[in-house]
Write a protein that holds these residues in place. Sequence first.
Motif, PDB file in Angstrom:
ATOM      1  N   GLY A   1      39.271  35.716  15.825  1.00  0.00           N
ATOM      2  CA  GLY A   1      38.278  35.363  16.552  1.00  0.00           C
ATOM      3  C   GLY A   1      39.100  33.397  15.995  1.00  0.00           C
ATOM      4  O   GLY A   1      38.650  33.478  14.516  1.00  0.00           O
TER       5      GLY A   1
ATOM      6  N   GLY B   1      37.461  30.822  16.261  1.00  0.00           N
ATOM      7  CA  GLY B   1      36.605  29.805  16.644  1.00  0.00           C
ATOM      8  C   GLY B   1      35.961  28.659  15.749  1.00  0.00           C
ATOM      9  O   GLY B   1      36.463  28.812  14.314  1.00  0.00           O
ATOM     10  N   VAL B   2      34.713  28.877  15.763  1.00  0.00           N
ATOM     11  CA  VAL B   2      34.068  27.741  14.351  1.00  0.00           C
ATOM     12  C   VAL B   2      34.825  28.179  13.016  1.00  0.00           C
ATOM     13  O   VAL B   2      35.113  27.628  11.823  1.00  0.00           O
ATOM     14  N   ILE B   3      34.393  29.200  13.017  1.00  0.00           N
ATOM     15  CA  ILE B   3      34.182  29.833  11.393  1.00  0.00           C
ATOM     16  C   ILE B   3      36.066  30.114  11.399  1.00  0.00           C
ATOM     17  O   ILE B   3      36.846  30.294   9.925  1.00  0.00           O
TER      18      ILE B   3
ATOM     19  N   ASP C   1      43.081  35.404  19.141  1.00  0.00           N
ATOM     20  CA  ASP C   1      42.301  34.921  20.041  1.00  0.00           C
ATOM     21  C   ASP C   1      42.498  35.623  21.161  1.00  0.00           C
ATOM     22  O   ASP C   1      43.426  36.194  21.354  1.00  0.00           O
ATOM     23  N   VAL C   2      41.637  35.067  22.155  1.00  0.00           N
ATOM     24  CA  VAL C   2      41.901  35.953  23.699  1.00  0.00           C
ATOM     25  C   VAL C   2      42.614  34.336  24.443  1.00  0.00           C
ATOM     26  O   VAL C   2      42.994  35.785  25.929  1.00  0.00           O
TER      27      VAL C   2
ATOM     28  N   ALA D   1      44.905  38.499  21.583  1.00  0.00           N
ATOM     29  CA  ALA D   1      43.837  39.580  21.136  1.00  0.00           C
ATOM     30  C   ALA D   1      44.062  40.895  22.172  1.00  0.00           C
ATOM     31  O   ALA D   1      43.937  41.471  22.268  1.00  0.00           O
TER      32      ALA D   1
ATOM     33  N   ALA E   1      36.439  37.241  12.410  1.00  0.00           N
ATOM     34  CA  ALA E   1      35.518  35.892  13.367  1.00  0.00           C
ATOM     35  C   ALA E   1      34.965  35.705  14.655  1.00  0.00           C
ATOM     36  O   ALA E   1      35.327  34.894  14.926  1.00  0.00           O
ATOM     37  N   THR E   2      34.746  36.934  14.961  1.00  0.00           N
ATOM     38  CA  THR E   2      34.689  37.065  16.796  1.00  0.00           C
ATOM     39  C   THR E   2      33.073  36.680  16.326  1.00  0.00           C
ATOM     40  O   THR E   2      32.641  37.397  16.665  1.00  0.00           O
ATOM     41  N   SER E   3      33.440  36.586  17.946  1.00  0.00           N
ATOM     42  CA  SER E   3      31.717  36.537  18.812  1.00  0.00           C
ATOM     43  C   SER E   3      30.980  37.554  17.854  1.00  0.00           C
ATOM     44  O   SER E   3      31.382  38.802  18.215  1.00  0.00           O
TER      45      SER E   3
ATOM     46  N   VAL F   1      31.845  42.005  18.727  1.00  0.00           N
ATOM     47  CA  VAL F   1      33.204  42.107  19.197  1.00  0.00           C
ATOM     48  C   VAL F   1      33.635  42.729  17.660  1.00  0.00           C
ATOM     49  O   VAL F   1      34.499  43.548  17.979  1.00  0.00           O
TER      50      VAL F   1
ATOM     51  N   GLN G   1      31.914  38.703   9.489  1.00  0.00           N
ATOM     52  CA  GLN G   1      31.000  37.797   9.600  1.00  0.00           C
ATOM     53  C   GLN G   1      29.228  38.356  10.384  1.00  0.00           C
ATOM     54  O   GLN G   1      29.411  39.236  10.235  1.00  0.00           O
TER      55      GLN G   1
ATOM     56  N   GLY H   1      27.280  37.978  12.397  1.00  0.00           N
ATOM     57  CA  GLY H   1      26.185  38.059  13.619  1.00  0.00           C
ATOM     58  C   GLY H   1      26.647  39.065  14.111  1.00  0.00           C
ATOM     59  O   GLY H   1      25.947  39.601  14.851  1.00  0.00           O
TER      60      GLY H   1
ATOM     61  N   ARG I   1      19.698  24.357  12.392  1.00  0.00           N
ATOM     62  CA  ARG I   1      20.028  23.805  14.251  1.00  0.00           C
ATOM     63  C   ARG I   1      20.892  24.873  15.208  1.00  0.00           C
ATOM     64  O   ARG I   1      20.396  25.691  14.606  1.00  0.00           O
TER      65      ARG I   1
ATOM     66  N   ASP J   1      26.476  25.071  17.115  1.00  0.00           N
ATOM     67  CA  ASP J   1      27.693  23.856  16.055  1.00  0.00           C
ATOM     68  C   ASP J   1      27.975  22.452  16.995  1.00  0.00           C
ATOM     69  O   ASP J   1      27.305  22.767  18.157  1.00  0.00           O
TER      70      ASP J   1
ATOM     71  N   GLN K   1      26.883  24.548   8.381  1.00  0.00           N
ATOM     72  CA  GLN K   1      27.081  26.150   8.329  1.00  0.00           C
ATOM     73  C   GLN K   1      27.870  26.482   8.669  1.00  0.00           C
ATOM     74  O   GLN K   1      28.720  27.362   9.030  1.00  0.00           O
TER      75      GLN K   1
HETATM   76  N1  LIG Z   1      28.904  28.773  13.489  1.00  0.00           N
HETATM   77  C1  LIG Z   1      28.548  29.087  12.728  1.00  0.00           C
HETATM   78  O1  LIG Z   1      27.700  28.280  12.115  1.00  0.00           O
HETATM   79  C2  LIG Z   1      28.416  30.388  11.477  1.00  0.00           C
HETATM   80  C3  LIG Z   1      28.199  30.004  10.165  1.00  0.00           C
HETATM   81  C4  LIG Z   1      28.800  31.447   9.688  1.00  0.00           C
HETATM   82  C5  LIG Z   1      28.419  32.997  10.558  1.00  0.00           C
HETATM   83  N2  LIG Z   1      28.834  32.786  11.628  1.00  0.00           N
HETATM   84  C6  LIG Z   1      29.337  33.594  12.301  1.00  0.00           C
HETATM   85  O2  LIG Z   1      30.733  34.050  12.287  1.00  0.00           O
HETATM   86  C7  LIG Z   1      31.396  34.562  13.671  1.00  0.00           C
HETATM   87  C8  LIG Z   1      31.844  33.731  14.237  1.00  0.00           C
HETATM   88  O3  LIG Z   1      30.779  32.434  14.960  1.00  0.00           O
HETATM   89  P1  LIG Z   1      31.451  31.469  15.722  1.00  0.00           P
HETATM   90  O4  LIG Z   1      30.907  30.336  15.312  1.00  0.00           O
HETATM   91  O5  LIG Z   1      32.855  31.330  15.316  1.00  0.00           O
HETATM   92  O6  LIG Z   1      31.578  31.619  16.655  1.00  0.00           O
HETATM   93  P2  LIG Z   1      32.720  30.736  17.752  1.00  0.00           P
HETATM   94  O7  LIG Z   1      32.606  31.664  20.154  1.00  0.00           O
HETATM   95  O8  LIG Z   1      33.387  29.347  17.676  1.00  0.00           O
HETATM   96  O9  LIG Z   1      33.967  31.939  17.705  1.00  0.00           O
HETATM   97  C9  LIG Z   1      34.365  33.167  18.197  1.00  0.00           C
HETATM   98  C10 LIG Z   1      36.064  33.110  18.210  1.00  0.00           C
HETATM   99  O10 LIG Z   1      35.895  35.106  18.464  1.00  0.00           O
HETATM  100  C11 LIG Z   1      37.027  34.815  20.180  1.00  0.00           C
HETATM  101  N3  LIG Z   1      36.778  36.206  20.646  1.00  0.00           N
HETATM  102  C12 LIG Z   1      35.891  36.760  21.272  1.00  0.00           C
HETATM  103  N4  LIG Z   1      36.077  38.066  22.007  1.00  0.00           N
HETATM  104  C13 LIG Z   1      37.673  38.636  20.761  1.00  0.00           C
HETATM  105  C14 LIG Z   1      37.995  39.341  20.770  1.00  0.00           C
HETATM  106  N5  LIG Z   1      37.858  40.695  21.355  1.00  0.00           N
HETATM  107  N6  LIG Z   1      39.372  38.931  19.870  1.00  0.00           N
HETATM  108  C15 LIG Z   1      39.586  38.156  19.227  1.00  0.00           C
HETATM  109  N7  LIG Z   1      39.146  36.996  19.199  1.00  0.00           N
HETATM  110  C16 LIG Z   1      38.244  37.223  20.103  1.00  0.00           C
HETATM  111  C17 LIG Z   1      36.242  33.726  21.270  1.00  0.00           C
HETATM  112  O11 LIG Z   1      37.253  33.649  22.022  1.00  0.00           O
HETATM  113  C18 LIG Z   1      35.987  32.735  19.656  1.00  0.00           C
HETATM  114  O12 LIG Z   1      37.260  31.737  20.005  1.00  0.00           O
HETATM  115  C19 LIG Z   1      29.982  35.376  14.058  1.00  0.00           C
HETATM  116  O13 LIG Z   1      29.800  36.676  13.294  1.00  0.00           O
HETATM  117  C20 LIG Z   1      28.605  34.529  13.912  1.00  0.00           C
HETATM  118  O14 LIG Z   1      27.484  34.796  13.594  1.00  0.00           O
HETATM  119  C21 LIG Z   1      28.832  31.501  12.189  1.00  0.00           C
END
Ligand SMILES: NC(=O)c1ccc[n+]([C@@H]2O[C@H](COP(=O)([O-])OP(=O)(O)OC[C@H]3O[C@@H](n4cnc5c(N)ncnc54)[C@H](O)[C@@H]3O)[C@@H](O)[C@H]2O)c1
Length: 338
Positions: free
Chosen positions: A8, A10-12, A33-34, A55, A87-89, A92, A110, A112, A170, A173, A301
Amino acid sequence: MVRVGVVGYGVIGQRLADGVALQKDMELIGVSDVGPTLAVQALKEKGMPYDFYLALPEGENELARYDVPVSGSLPDLVQKCDIILDATSAGVGEQNKKLYAEYGKRAIFQGGEKTSVADVFFHGYANYDAGLDRQFLKLTSCNTTGLIRAVDCLHRAMGIENVIITIVRRVADPGDYHRGLTNALEVEPVPNHQAEDLMLIMPDIKATGTLVHTPVTHGHVITVIAKPKRETTKQEIVDLFRAHPRIKVVRIEDGFLGNASLFRYARDLGNPRGDMYEIAVWDETVTVFEGQIIFVVNIPQEAVVIPETIDGIRASMSMQSDGDEAVCLTNRYLKLGG
Ligand SMILES: NC(=O)c1ccc[n+]([C@@H]2O[C@H](COP(=O)([O-])OP(=O)(O)OC[C@H]3O[C@@H](n4cnc5c(N)ncnc54)[C@H](O)[C@@H]3O)[C@@H](O)[C@H]2O)c1
Protein backbone atom coordinates in the motif's frame (compact mmCIF):
# COMPACT_ATOMS: atom_id res chain seq x y z
CA MET A 1 19.54 -6.63 8.65
CA VAL A 2 15.80 -7.00 9.03
CA ARG A 3 14.12 -7.16 5.60
CA VAL A 4 11.03 -4.97 5.36
CA GLY A 5 8.32 -4.64 2.69
CA VAL A 6 5.67 -1.92 2.43
CA VAL A 7 2.27 -2.91 1.03
CA GLY A 8 0.00 0.00 0.00
CA TYR A 9 2.13 2.87 -1.34
CA GLY A 10 -0.23 5.73 -0.51
CA VAL A 11 0.00 8.61 1.99
CA ILE A 12 1.34 6.44 4.82
CA GLY A 13 3.10 3.76 2.74
CA GLN A 14 5.36 6.25 0.92
CA ARG A 15 6.44 7.74 4.21
CA LEU A 16 6.97 4.35 5.83
CA ALA A 17 9.20 3.34 2.92
CA ASP A 18 11.28 6.52 3.29
CA GLY A 19 11.52 6.01 7.07
CA VAL A 20 12.60 2.38 6.81
CA ALA A 21 15.18 3.25 4.13
CA LEU A 22 16.85 5.56 6.69
CA GLN A 23 17.22 2.80 9.34
CA LYS A 24 20.78 1.45 9.17
CA ASP A 25 19.74 -1.92 10.62
CA MET A 26 16.85 -2.53 8.21
CA GLU A 27 16.65 -3.15 4.46
CA LEU A 28 13.67 -1.99 2.42
CA ILE A 29 13.06 -4.85 -0.03
CA GLY A 30 10.32 -3.10 -1.96
CA VAL A 31 6.88 -1.57 -2.06
CA SER A 32 3.60 -2.87 -3.44
CA ASP A 33 0.39 -1.35 -4.74
CA VAL A 34 -2.41 -2.22 -7.13
CA GLY A 35 -1.53 -0.02 -10.13
CA PRO A 36 0.02 3.19 -11.46
CA THR A 37 -1.33 5.56 -8.79
CA LEU A 38 0.13 9.07 -8.67
CA ALA A 39 2.58 7.92 -5.98
CA VAL A 40 3.71 5.01 -8.18
CA GLN A 41 4.05 7.34 -11.19
CA ALA A 42 6.21 9.64 -9.01
CA LEU A 43 8.29 6.62 -7.91
CA LYS A 44 8.97 5.82 -11.56
CA GLU A 45 9.73 9.46 -12.35
CA LYS A 46 12.28 9.44 -9.48
CA GLY A 47 14.11 6.49 -11.09
CA MET A 48 12.61 3.66 -8.97
CA PRO A 49 14.53 4.20 -5.68
CA TYR A 50 12.40 1.30 -4.37
CA ASP A 51 11.51 -1.92 -6.21
CA PHE A 52 7.83 -2.21 -7.04
CA TYR A 53 5.74 -5.38 -6.63
CA LEU A 54 2.28 -5.68 -8.13
CA ALA A 55 -0.40 -6.52 -5.57
CA LEU A 56 -3.18 -7.57 -7.96
CA PRO A 57 -2.54 -9.16 -11.40
CA GLU A 58 -5.37 -7.02 -12.88
CA GLY A 59 -3.06 -3.99 -12.70
CA GLU A 60 -0.48 -5.43 -15.09
CA ASN A 61 -1.63 -3.79 -18.34
CA GLU A 62 -2.12 -0.40 -16.70
CA LEU A 63 1.39 -0.52 -15.21
CA ALA A 64 2.86 -1.48 -18.58
CA ARG A 65 1.10 1.54 -20.12
CA TYR A 66 3.01 3.76 -17.68
CA ASP A 67 6.23 1.79 -18.18
CA VAL A 68 6.63 1.05 -14.46
CA PRO A 69 9.22 -1.72 -13.91
CA VAL A 70 7.70 -4.55 -11.86
CA SER A 71 9.97 -6.73 -9.69
CA GLY A 72 7.35 -9.37 -8.94
CA SER A 73 4.03 -10.05 -7.31
CA LEU A 74 2.87 -9.37 -3.76
CA PRO A 75 3.55 -13.00 -2.70
CA ASP A 76 7.10 -12.59 -4.15
CA LEU A 77 7.63 -9.51 -1.96
CA VAL A 78 6.17 -11.17 1.13
CA GLN A 79 8.45 -14.20 0.73
CA LYS A 80 11.57 -11.98 0.53
CA CYS A 81 10.72 -10.05 3.72
CA ASP A 82 10.88 -10.72 7.45
CA ILE A 83 8.14 -8.20 8.17
CA ILE A 84 5.51 -6.34 6.15
CA LEU A 85 4.21 -2.86 6.89
CA ASP A 86 0.65 -2.95 5.58
CA ALA A 87 -0.56 0.57 4.77
CA THR A 88 -3.37 -0.36 2.38
CA SER A 89 -6.80 1.26 2.41
CA ALA A 90 -8.73 0.48 5.61
CA GLY A 91 -10.02 -3.11 5.64
CA VAL A 92 -7.65 -4.45 2.95
CA GLY A 93 -5.00 -5.28 5.57
CA GLU A 94 -7.33 -7.85 7.12
CA GLN A 95 -7.55 -9.62 3.74
CA ASN A 96 -3.77 -9.42 3.20
CA LYS A 97 -3.16 -10.89 6.65
CA LYS A 98 -4.04 -14.34 5.29
CA LEU A 99 -1.09 -14.09 2.87
CA TYR A 100 1.32 -12.94 5.58
CA ALA A 101 0.15 -15.79 7.83
CA GLU A 102 0.48 -18.32 5.00
CA TYR A 103 4.18 -17.48 4.63
CA GLY A 104 4.69 -17.20 8.41
CA LYS A 105 5.68 -13.53 8.15
CA ARG A 106 5.23 -10.72 10.62
CA ALA A 107 3.16 -7.65 9.81
CA ILE A 108 2.24 -4.26 11.19
CA PHE A 109 -1.15 -2.82 10.27
CA GLN A 110 -2.25 0.80 10.40
CA GLY A 111 -5.05 2.57 12.25
CA GLY A 112 -7.81 2.01 9.69
CA GLU A 113 -7.86 -1.75 10.35
CA LYS A 114 -9.97 -3.25 13.13
CA THR A 115 -7.99 -3.65 16.35
CA SER A 116 -8.81 -7.38 16.24
CA VAL A 117 -6.59 -7.75 13.12
CA ALA A 118 -3.47 -7.91 15.34
CA ASP A 119 -2.15 -9.67 18.42
CA VAL A 120 -1.17 -6.33 19.94
CA PHE A 121 -2.39 -2.75 19.62
CA PHE A 122 0.96 -0.97 19.65
CA HIS A 123 2.68 2.32 20.51
CA GLY A 124 6.49 2.56 20.55
CA TYR A 125 6.69 4.54 23.80
CA ALA A 126 3.64 3.41 25.77
CA ASN A 127 3.65 -0.40 25.34
CA TYR A 128 6.81 -1.50 23.47
CA ASP A 129 7.16 -4.62 25.65
CA ALA A 130 3.70 -5.87 24.64
CA GLY A 131 4.86 -5.97 21.01
CA LEU A 132 8.00 -7.99 21.69
CA ASP A 133 8.22 -11.04 19.43
CA ARG A 134 4.53 -10.81 18.45
CA GLN A 135 3.62 -11.66 14.85
CA PHE A 136 0.93 -9.08 14.17
CA LEU A 137 0.88 -5.54 15.52
CA LYS A 138 -1.56 -2.75 14.79
CA LEU A 139 -0.35 0.80 15.18
CA THR A 140 -2.50 3.47 16.81
CA SER A 141 -4.13 6.00 14.45
CA CYS A 142 -2.44 9.35 13.78
CA ASN A 143 -4.30 11.31 16.48
CA THR A 144 -3.94 8.51 19.01
CA THR A 145 -0.20 8.14 18.26
CA GLY A 146 0.45 11.82 18.90
CA LEU A 147 -1.91 12.01 21.87
CA ILE A 148 -0.33 9.01 23.59
CA ARG A 149 3.17 10.41 22.94
CA ALA A 150 2.27 13.53 24.91
CA VAL A 151 0.29 11.81 27.68
CA ASP A 152 2.97 9.09 28.11
CA CYS A 153 5.64 11.80 28.42
CA LEU A 154 3.79 13.24 31.45
CA HIS A 155 2.67 9.85 32.81
CA ARG A 156 6.28 8.63 33.08
CA ALA A 157 7.25 11.72 35.09
CA MET A 158 4.30 12.26 37.42
CA GLY A 159 1.55 9.69 36.77
CA ILE A 160 -1.66 10.81 35.05
CA GLU A 161 -5.04 9.80 36.47
CA ASN A 162 -7.31 10.84 33.63
CA VAL A 163 -7.45 12.92 30.46
CA ILE A 164 -10.23 14.74 28.62
CA ILE A 165 -9.46 15.50 25.00
CA THR A 166 -11.09 17.67 22.36
CA ILE A 167 -10.05 16.84 18.81
CA VAL A 168 -10.45 19.16 15.85
CA ARG A 169 -9.89 16.67 13.07
CA ARG A 170 -8.69 17.51 9.55
CA VAL A 171 -11.33 16.13 7.23
CA ALA A 172 -9.03 14.85 4.43
CA ASP A 173 -5.40 14.62 3.31
CA PRO A 174 -4.22 17.10 0.66
CA GLY A 175 -5.52 15.96 -2.75
CA ASP A 176 -8.31 13.73 -1.37
CA TYR A 177 -10.88 14.76 -4.00
CA HIS A 178 -13.03 11.73 -3.15
CA ARG A 179 -13.89 13.35 0.18
CA GLY A 180 -15.63 16.23 -1.64
CA LEU A 181 -15.21 19.99 -1.48
CA THR A 182 -16.68 20.63 1.93
CA ASN A 183 -17.42 23.62 4.10
CA ALA A 184 -19.06 22.16 7.17
CA LEU A 185 -18.21 20.78 10.61
CA GLU A 186 -19.32 17.32 11.68
CA VAL A 187 -19.64 16.24 15.31
CA GLU A 188 -18.95 12.69 16.56
CA PRO A 189 -20.58 11.01 19.60
CA VAL A 190 -18.63 11.04 22.90
CA PRO A 191 -16.27 9.32 23.61
CA ASN A 192 -14.13 9.59 20.49
CA HIS A 193 -12.22 6.44 19.42
CA GLN A 194 -8.89 8.04 20.33
CA ALA A 195 -9.89 8.24 24.01
CA GLU A 196 -11.04 4.60 23.92
CA ASP A 197 -7.82 3.57 22.15
CA LEU A 198 -5.69 5.40 24.70
CA MET A 199 -7.35 3.34 27.45
CA LEU A 200 -6.58 0.12 25.54
CA ILE A 201 -2.87 1.03 25.32
CA MET A 202 -2.58 2.74 28.74
CA PRO A 203 -5.24 0.96 30.86
CA ASP A 204 -4.33 2.81 34.06
CA ILE A 205 -5.51 6.13 32.62
CA LYS A 206 -9.21 6.98 32.19
CA ALA A 207 -10.03 8.99 29.08
CA THR A 208 -12.97 10.56 27.28
CA GLY A 209 -13.50 13.39 24.84
CA THR A 210 -15.19 15.01 21.86
CA LEU A 211 -14.28 15.17 18.17
CA VAL A 212 -15.27 17.69 15.51
CA HIS A 213 -14.29 17.11 11.86
CA THR A 214 -13.20 20.29 10.13
CA PRO A 215 -12.58 20.97 6.40
CA VAL A 216 -8.82 21.48 6.53
CA THR A 217 -6.05 19.11 5.42
CA HIS A 218 -2.88 20.25 7.22
CA GLY A 219 -2.94 18.59 10.62
CA HIS A 220 -5.35 17.82 13.44
CA VAL A 221 -5.40 19.86 16.63
CA ILE A 222 -6.07 18.25 20.03
CA THR A 223 -6.82 20.08 23.25
CA VAL A 224 -5.83 17.88 26.21
CA ILE A 225 -6.89 18.32 29.84
CA ALA A 226 -4.92 15.87 32.02
CA LYS A 227 -5.20 15.29 35.76
CA PRO A 228 -1.76 14.56 37.26
CA LYS A 229 -1.26 12.43 40.37
CA ARG A 230 0.85 15.14 41.99
CA GLU A 231 1.30 18.89 41.82
CA THR A 232 3.19 20.27 38.86
CA THR A 233 4.03 23.53 37.14
CA LYS A 234 3.86 24.89 33.61
CA GLN A 235 7.67 24.98 33.53
CA GLU A 236 7.94 21.29 34.41
CA ILE A 237 5.46 20.33 31.68
CA VAL A 238 7.20 22.44 29.03
CA ASP A 239 10.61 21.02 30.05
CA LEU A 240 9.27 17.44 29.77
CA PHE A 241 7.87 18.10 26.32
CA ARG A 242 11.06 19.87 25.19
CA ALA A 243 13.15 16.87 26.26
CA HIS A 244 11.00 14.42 24.25
CA PRO A 245 12.60 13.63 20.86
CA ARG A 246 9.22 13.31 19.12
CA ILE A 247 7.61 16.42 20.59
CA LYS A 248 8.40 19.93 19.40
CA VAL A 249 7.48 22.88 21.61
CA VAL A 250 6.63 25.94 19.49
CA ARG A 251 5.50 29.45 20.36
CA ILE A 252 2.66 31.51 18.94
CA GLU A 253 4.93 34.52 19.58
CA ASP A 254 7.49 33.07 17.12
CA GLY A 255 4.91 32.90 14.33
CA PHE A 256 3.49 29.39 14.86
CA LEU A 257 -0.08 30.61 14.67
CA GLY A 258 -1.66 27.24 13.87
CA ASN A 259 -1.54 24.02 11.83
CA ALA A 260 -0.71 25.75 8.53
CA SER A 261 2.30 27.57 10.08
CA LEU A 262 3.77 24.19 11.05
CA PHE A 263 3.21 22.80 7.57
CA ARG A 264 4.89 25.84 5.98
CA TYR A 265 7.77 25.62 8.44
CA ALA A 266 8.34 21.96 7.59
CA ARG A 267 8.31 22.83 3.89
CA ASP A 268 10.77 25.69 4.51
CA LEU A 269 13.03 23.24 6.34
CA GLY A 270 13.08 21.23 3.11
CA ASN A 271 11.43 18.20 4.71
CA PRO A 272 10.17 15.85 1.96
CA ARG A 273 6.51 16.69 1.20
CA GLY A 274 6.47 19.12 4.18
CA ASP A 275 6.39 16.11 6.53
CA MET A 276 6.93 16.33 10.28
CA TYR A 277 7.43 13.25 12.44
CA GLU A 278 7.09 15.37 15.60
CA ILE A 279 3.84 16.48 17.17
CA ALA A 280 3.95 20.14 18.21
CA VAL A 281 2.79 21.59 21.51
CA TRP A 282 2.16 25.34 21.71
CA ASP A 283 4.07 26.76 24.68
CA GLU A 284 1.47 29.46 25.31
CA THR A 285 -1.30 26.83 25.63
CA VAL A 286 0.43 24.86 28.41
CA THR A 287 -1.39 25.78 31.61
CA VAL A 288 -1.96 24.30 35.04
CA PHE A 289 -5.54 25.20 36.05
CA GLU A 290 -7.05 24.06 39.35
CA GLY A 291 -4.61 21.16 39.47
CA GLN A 292 -5.32 20.09 35.86
CA ILE A 293 -2.82 20.32 33.00
CA ILE A 294 -4.09 21.88 29.75
CA PHE A 295 -2.24 21.98 26.43
CA VAL A 296 -2.89 22.05 22.69
CA VAL A 297 -1.12 19.68 20.26
CA ASN A 298 -0.77 19.67 16.47
CA ILE A 299 -0.83 16.22 14.84
CA PRO A 300 0.81 16.04 11.37
CA GLN A 301 -1.42 13.15 10.34
CA GLU A 302 0.52 11.99 7.30
CA ALA A 303 3.88 11.40 9.02
CA VAL A 304 3.23 11.04 12.77
CA VAL A 305 2.80 7.24 12.78
CA ILE A 306 6.08 6.52 10.95
CA PRO A 307 8.44 6.48 14.01
CA GLU A 308 6.11 4.34 16.15
CA THR A 309 5.60 1.89 13.25
CA ILE A 310 9.38 1.50 12.95
CA ASP A 311 9.45 0.89 16.73
CA GLY A 312 6.94 -1.86 15.95
CA ILE A 313 9.43 -3.56 13.60
CA ARG A 314 12.02 -3.47 16.40
CA ALA A 315 9.55 -5.01 18.88
CA SER A 316 8.05 -7.66 16.62
CA MET A 317 11.48 -8.75 15.34
CA SER A 318 12.93 -8.58 18.92
CA MET A 319 15.70 -6.35 17.53
CA GLN A 320 15.97 -4.67 20.94
CA SER A 321 14.46 -6.12 24.11
CA ASP A 322 14.53 -2.72 25.77
CA GLY A 323 11.92 -0.21 24.57
CA ASP A 324 13.97 2.86 25.48
CA GLU A 325 16.92 1.56 23.47
CA ALA A 326 14.60 0.78 20.54
CA VAL A 327 12.92 4.18 20.36
CA CYS A 328 16.35 5.86 20.70
CA LEU A 329 17.64 3.99 17.64
CA THR A 330 14.56 4.84 15.59
CA ASN A 331 14.94 8.48 16.66
CA ARG A 332 18.64 8.52 15.80
CA TYR A 333 18.10 7.19 12.28
CA LEU A 334 15.18 9.55 11.67
CA LYS A 335 17.30 12.41 13.10
CA LEU A 336 14.79 13.13 15.85
CA GLY A 337 15.77 14.95 19.01
CA GLY A 338 19.05 16.41 17.71
N1 LIG B 1 -3.77 9.46 5.90
C1 LIG B 1 -3.59 9.62 7.19
O1 LIG B 1 -3.54 10.74 7.68
C2 LIG B 1 -3.41 8.41 8.08
C3 LIG B 1 -2.77 8.59 9.33
C4 LIG B 1 -2.54 7.47 10.14
C5 LIG B 1 -2.99 6.23 9.75
N2 LIG B 1 -3.64 6.08 8.55
C6 LIG B 1 -4.05 4.71 8.18
O2 LIG B 1 -3.08 4.21 7.26
C7 LIG B 1 -3.72 3.29 6.35
C8 LIG B 1 -3.48 3.79 4.93
O3 LIG B 1 -4.07 5.08 4.79
P1 LIG B 1 -3.58 6.11 3.68
O4 LIG B 1 -4.09 7.45 4.08
O5 LIG B 1 -2.13 5.93 3.41
O6 LIG B 1 -4.44 5.61 2.43
P2 LIG B 1 -4.14 5.86 0.88
O7 LIG B 1 -5.44 5.71 0.18
O8 LIG B 1 -3.34 7.11 0.67
O9 LIG B 1 -3.17 4.63 0.52
C9 LIG B 1 -3.61 3.30 0.49
C10 LIG B 1 -2.90 2.61 -0.66
O10 LIG B 1 -3.20 1.22 -0.63
C11 LIG B 1 -3.39 0.80 -1.96
N3 LIG B 1 -4.13 -0.45 -1.97
C12 LIG B 1 -5.46 -0.67 -1.93
N4 LIG B 1 -5.74 -1.98 -1.97
C13 LIG B 1 -4.55 -2.63 -2.05
C14 LIG B 1 -4.17 -3.99 -2.12
N5 LIG B 1 -5.08 -4.98 -2.15
N6 LIG B 1 -2.85 -4.29 -2.17
C15 LIG B 1 -1.90 -3.31 -2.16
N7 LIG B 1 -2.21 -1.99 -2.10
C16 LIG B 1 -3.51 -1.66 -2.04
C17 LIG B 1 -4.10 1.95 -2.64
O11 LIG B 1 -3.96 1.89 -4.06
C18 LIG B 1 -3.38 3.16 -2.03
O12 LIG B 1 -2.25 3.56 -2.79
C19 LIG B 1 -5.19 3.24 6.76
O13 LIG B 1 -5.34 2.16 7.68
C20 LIG B 1 -5.39 4.57 7.48
O14 LIG B 1 -6.46 4.53 8.39
C21 LIG B 1 -3.83 7.14 7.70
